[in-house]
Scaffold this motif. Structure first.
Motif, mmCIF file in Angstrom:
data_model
loop_
_atom_site.group_PDB
_atom_site.id
_atom_site.type_symbol
_atom_site.label_atom_id
_atom_site.label_comp_id
_atom_site.label_asym_id
_atom_site.label_seq_id
_atom_site.Cartn_x
_atom_site.Cartn_y
_atom_site.Cartn_z
ATOM 1 N N SER A 61 0.840 -1.209 0.000
ATOM 2 C CA SER A 61 0.000 0.000 0.000
ATOM 3 C C SER A 61 0.870 1.252 0.000
ATOM 4 N N HIS A 62 1.992 1.212 0.706
ATOM 5 C CA HIS A 62 2.884 2.366 0.744
ATOM 6 C C HIS A 62 3.491 2.631 -0.630
ATOM 7 N N HIS A 99 2.056 1.943 -3.513
ATOM 8 C CA HIS A 99 0.989 2.546 -4.311
ATOM 9 C C HIS A 99 0.774 4.010 -3.921
ATOM 10 N N ARG A 100 0.786 4.266 -2.616
ATOM 11 C CA ARG A 100 0.576 5.633 -2.136
ATOM 12 C C ARG A 100 1.665 6.554 -2.661
ATOM 13 N N ALA A 159 -3.801 1.864 -3.069
ATOM 14 C CA ALA A 159 -3.263 1.883 -1.708
ATOM 15 C C ALA A 159 -4.355 1.573 -0.694
ATOM 16 N N ASP A 203 -7.134 -0.073 -1.253
ATOM 17 C CA ASP A 203 -7.553 -1.471 -1.419
ATOM 18 C C ASP A 203 -6.609 -2.410 -0.669
ATOM 19 N N CYS A 204 -5.306 -2.159 -0.753
ATOM 20 C CA CYS A 204 -4.329 -3.001 -0.049
ATOM 21 C C CYS A 204 -4.527 -2.930 1.460
ATOM 22 N N LEU A 205 -4.746 -1.719 1.973
ATOM 23 C CA LEU A 205 -4.934 -1.566 3.411
ATOM 24 C C LEU A 205 -6.245 -2.196 3.864
ATOM 25 N N LEU A 262 -5.509 4.297 6.270
ATOM 26 C CA LEU A 262 -6.679 4.005 5.446
ATOM 27 C C LEU A 262 -7.738 5.082 5.624
#
Length: 245
Positions: free
Chosen positions: A107-108, A110-111, A119, A121-123, A162
């Motif tokens: 997620s990081h 993607h962020r 990001a 969605d991953c979290l 999130l």
């Protein structure tokens, strides 16, 4: 798959099996929290019997390991003997705690690339792995208590991240139920309360947002003897002013 973000169980397909003995469940957690690292026999004994280990401690450890090996089966994560100890050989997706960390790291990435939806969605996936507290229902052995605490802190941070992402994406309505539960689970994480206030006010629920602030103020005063931060207080003042206009 080994699940420890809640009651410790082994999942195979749709079936979940829990080790029968409490010590075996604690040992499963020790292996999962230290996956792919050798755990010495003495270290395991100290973890399972921190005060006065029985004379049969070494034999009991072997018995617990045998039980866990039966539960894990021949496919997936496995416990191997390594010198005077054991090691759980596992891929990241073989243990929910390890998968959680992998998803947070993803997620990081993607962020940082500006992909806020990916990001979030991953979290969401990462936080969805939690079914309760680490090793719920089993006293966490002292030797891995810090590992469990790091995981719990990471969960709180992921929830805050999130919240920020979903607020930025305009997902205020969907965020309110999750945050309402999170401020109960993490009552001293003010950022979550702040996010809840924002989500409420952005959905037109100003009175509830102000009530959330008052709950937070009372909690912080009772637990820490401090008021909410200036940022949260400024948000409350702005909401109050708008509500009276």
């Amino acid at each position: 798959m080994i699940l420890i973000l809640g009651r410790p169980v082994v999942r195979s397909g749709a079936a979940e099996v829990r080790p029968g003995r409490r010590m075996a469940r604690a040992l499963l957690g020790m292996f999962a929290l230290r996956a792919n690292r050798v755990l010495g026999s003495e270290w395991i004994v100290d973890g399972l019997w921190p005060v006065r280990p029985p004379r049969s401690a070494a034999a009991n450890v072997r018995s617990h390991v045998a039980e866990l090996r039966r539960l894990l089966g021949p496919v997936g994560p496995r416990i191997e003997t390594s010198g005077d100890g054991y090691v759980l050989l596992a891929r990241p997706d073989d243990v929910d705690a390890t998968l959680f960390g992998q998803l947070v790291a993803e997620s990081h990435r993607h962020r940082d690339a500006g992909a806020a939806v990916a990001a979030a969605d991953c979290l969401t996936h990462a936080l969805g792995l939690w079914r309760g507290t680490v090793l719920e229902g089993v006293p966490v052995p002292e030797v891995v208590r810090s590992d469990a605490a790091v995981l719990d802190e990471a969960r709180g941070c992921a929830a805050e991240e999130l919240g920020d992402l979903r607020l930025a994406l305009g997902q205020h309505h969907d965020l309110i139920p999750a945050l309402t539960g999170l401020v109960i689970d993490y009552p001293l994480r003010e950022r979550l309360w702040h996010q809840l206030m924002l989500a409420l006010v952005r959905t037109g629920r100003r009175g509830e947002a102000m009530a959330v602030y008052r709950r937070l103020a009372a909690l912080l005063d009772a637990e820490l003897g401090v008021p909410p931060s200036a940022v949260t207080t400024e948000l409350f003042t702005a909401i109050q002013r708008e509500a009276t206009c």
